[in-house]
Structure formats: structure tokens, C-alpha cells
Design an enzyme around this catalytic site. Structure first.
Site, PDB file in Angstrom:
ATOM      1  N   HIS A  28      83.934  45.978 -11.850  1.00  0.00           N
ATOM      2  CA  HIS A  28      83.986  45.806 -13.304  1.00  0.00           C
ATOM      3  C   HIS A  28      84.433  44.396 -13.685  1.00  0.00           C
ATOM      4  O   HIS A  28      84.152  43.931 -14.788  1.00  0.00           O
ATOM      5  CB  HIS A  28      84.929  46.851 -13.913  1.00  0.00           C
ATOM      6  CG  HIS A  28      84.637  47.200 -15.336  1.00  0.00           C
ATOM      7  ND1 HIS A  28      83.357  47.335 -15.837  1.00  0.00           N
ATOM      8  CD2 HIS A  28      85.460  47.472 -16.373  1.00  0.00           C
ATOM      9  CE1 HIS A  28      83.421  47.670 -17.116  1.00  0.00           C
ATOM     10  NE2 HIS A  28      84.679  47.745 -17.471  1.00  0.00           N
ATOM     11  N   ASN A  79      86.897  46.675 -23.154  1.00  0.00           N
ATOM     12  CA  ASN A  79      86.391  47.346 -24.354  1.00  0.00           C
ATOM     13  C   ASN A  79      86.708  46.594 -25.643  1.00  0.00           C
ATOM     14  O   ASN A  79      86.107  46.885 -26.672  1.00  0.00           O
ATOM     15  CB  ASN A  79      86.953  48.765 -24.454  1.00  0.00           C
ATOM     16  CG  ASN A  79      86.526  49.626 -23.289  1.00  0.00           C
ATOM     17  OD1 ASN A  79      85.704  49.237 -22.467  1.00  0.00           O
ATOM     18  ND2 ASN A  79      87.070  50.817 -23.217  1.00  0.00           N
ATOM     19  N   ASP A 104      79.076  43.104 -15.461  1.00  0.00           N
ATOM     20  CA  ASP A 104      78.595  44.046 -14.463  1.00  0.00           C
ATOM     21  C   ASP A 104      77.491  44.902 -15.081  1.00  0.00           C
ATOM     22  O   ASP A 104      77.485  45.160 -16.276  1.00  0.00           O
ATOM     23  CB  ASP A 104      79.741  44.912 -13.934  1.00  0.00           C
ATOM     24  CG  ASP A 104      80.426  45.725 -15.023  1.00  0.00           C
ATOM     25  OD1 ASP A 104      80.736  45.169 -16.098  1.00  0.00           O
ATOM     26  OD2 ASP A 104      80.665  46.928 -14.808  1.00  0.00           O
ATOM     27  N   ASN A 125      80.529  48.697 -22.765  1.00  0.00           N
ATOM     28  CA  ASN A 125      81.519  48.571 -23.841  1.00  0.00           C
ATOM     29  C   ASN A 125      81.950  47.133 -24.097  1.00  0.00           C
ATOM     30  O   ASN A 125      82.283  46.773 -25.229  1.00  0.00           O
ATOM     31  CB  ASN A 125      82.726  49.455 -23.560  1.00  0.00           C
ATOM     32  CG  ASN A 125      82.382  50.923 -23.695  1.00  0.00           C
ATOM     33  OD1 ASN A 125      81.539  51.297 -24.493  1.00  0.00           O
ATOM     34  ND2 ASN A 125      83.022  51.758 -22.899  1.00  0.00           N
TER      35      ASN A 125
END
Length: 192
Positions: A28, A79, A104, A125
């Protein structure tokens, strides 16, 4: 949202990731890892905190000669990364079309890295947060393939799992490939 006619020369490269050591070696945080690789290639020794981002500046060669490009790593969680990034862009008077975001991408196999102009958010997100804060999806992207999780593993567990051994080695190779693609985009633009 009105569509920009085309991307502009990149003035800001933003890597997406989550801050903190527990996320440093995860899929991530591929964007952070790629920006760190670029920083190492250009001899960056100092990062400063600016409006919720870690930032550094590099000088790259383009067809028009040397050009300064800002590197940024938003220090909020993925996010909400659009908040710090949009503040930085306003302060530096950077337009969305001058932004390159590295993120990613589960819908690309691990080992694939692609440049893209504008388009959908693909349930990411971090991209959604950026798009919401900028009021447009029209920015450049480097899609860093991490593939889909095996079996019944959740995407979140797959993306946030610490990489070790061969997986960490493969990730490092992909980071280098992603940094190569960023350098190509900085020099010549997003491929059509």
C-alpha cells in the site's frame, strides 16, 4: 467536472502511502517507496514538513532544459491524503494537470507499472480523496501493480502486509521500474 485538454509538464510528484514504520514495507505504500527511490537517485538529503506533507525538490532534465520538480509524501493516512496534498498545491500554485500521483493498483499484476492520464478512481481511497479535494480526476498517475490477493485474503490484508524475503526483493525491483517510468514521464510526458 470539466476535462482538461491534456496533461502539463509535471511540477509535483506525489507518492501515496501510510506514514509510520509499520507501513513502510507494504504494498500500500508503493508510492512512498517510489518517491524515496527517486529522492535517492537525485541525492535528496533533506525532507521538510510543509502543510502536512514531507517535501523535497529535485532538478530533472527535460526537453526544455533543467526543471525543478517537487516530491511529496502526504503524512495523513491514505484515505485523507487529498487534504494535505491540495493545501500544498494551492500554496505552490500547482494545477492538477501538473500533478503525478504514484499509487498501488490491485487491478494490475505485481511487476506491471503503467503511466496514465486522468480516468477513473478504481475504488482507490487515496485517489478518491485527491479527486474530491481537487475537484477533478484530471491528473497524471503511475499505477504500481500489486495484483489481487491469493485465496480468500482481503485486499486490505494483502496491501498492508509487511513484505519479507523474496516478496520484499520483488517489490524493490518494481520500485526501481516505477522510478524509471516516473523519470521518463518527467522527461517526455505521459505516453499517449
Amino acid at each position: 467536472m470539466p476535462k482538461a485538454s491534456q496533461p502539463k509538464p509535471v511540477r509535483l510528484v506525489c507518492g501515496l502511502g501510510n506514514p509510520g514504520a509499520e507501513y513502510a514495507r507494504t504494498r500500500h505504500s508503493a508510492g512512498f517507496a517510489t518517491v524515496d527511490e527517486l529522492a535517492a537517485r537525485y541525492g535528496v538529503r533533506y525532507w521538510k514538513e510543509q502543510l502536512g506533507n514531507l517535501v523535497a525538490t529535485i532538478t530533472v532534465r527535460t526537453a526544455d532544459g533543467p526543471c525543478q520538480v517537487m516530491l511529496a509524501k502526504p503524512q495523513s493516512y491514505m484515505n485523507t491524503s487529498g487534504g494535505p496534498l491540495s493545501k500544498l498545491m494551492r500554496a505552490e500554485r500547482i494545477q492538477p494537470a501538473e500533478l503525478l500521483v504514484i499509487h498501488d493498483e490491485v487491478d494490475l499484476p505485481a511487476g506491471e507499472v503503467r503511466a496514465k492520464w486522468a480516468g477513473g478512481l478504481n475504488a482507490h481511497n487515496g485517489l478518491r480523496s485527491i479527486s474530491d479535494k481537487l475537484g477533478t480526476r484530471d491528473f497524471q498517475r503511475i499505477r504500481f501493480g500489486i495484483g489481487r490477493p491469493p485465496g480468500k485474503m482481503s485486499v486490505a490484508d494483502w496491501a498492508l502486509r509487511q513484505l519479507k524475503g523474496a516478496q520484499a526483493d520483488e517489490f524493490d525491483v518494481e520500485v526501481a521500474v516505477a522510478a524509471d517510468l516516473v523519470e521518463s514521464v518527467l522527461a517526455t510526458g505521459v505516453p499517449a
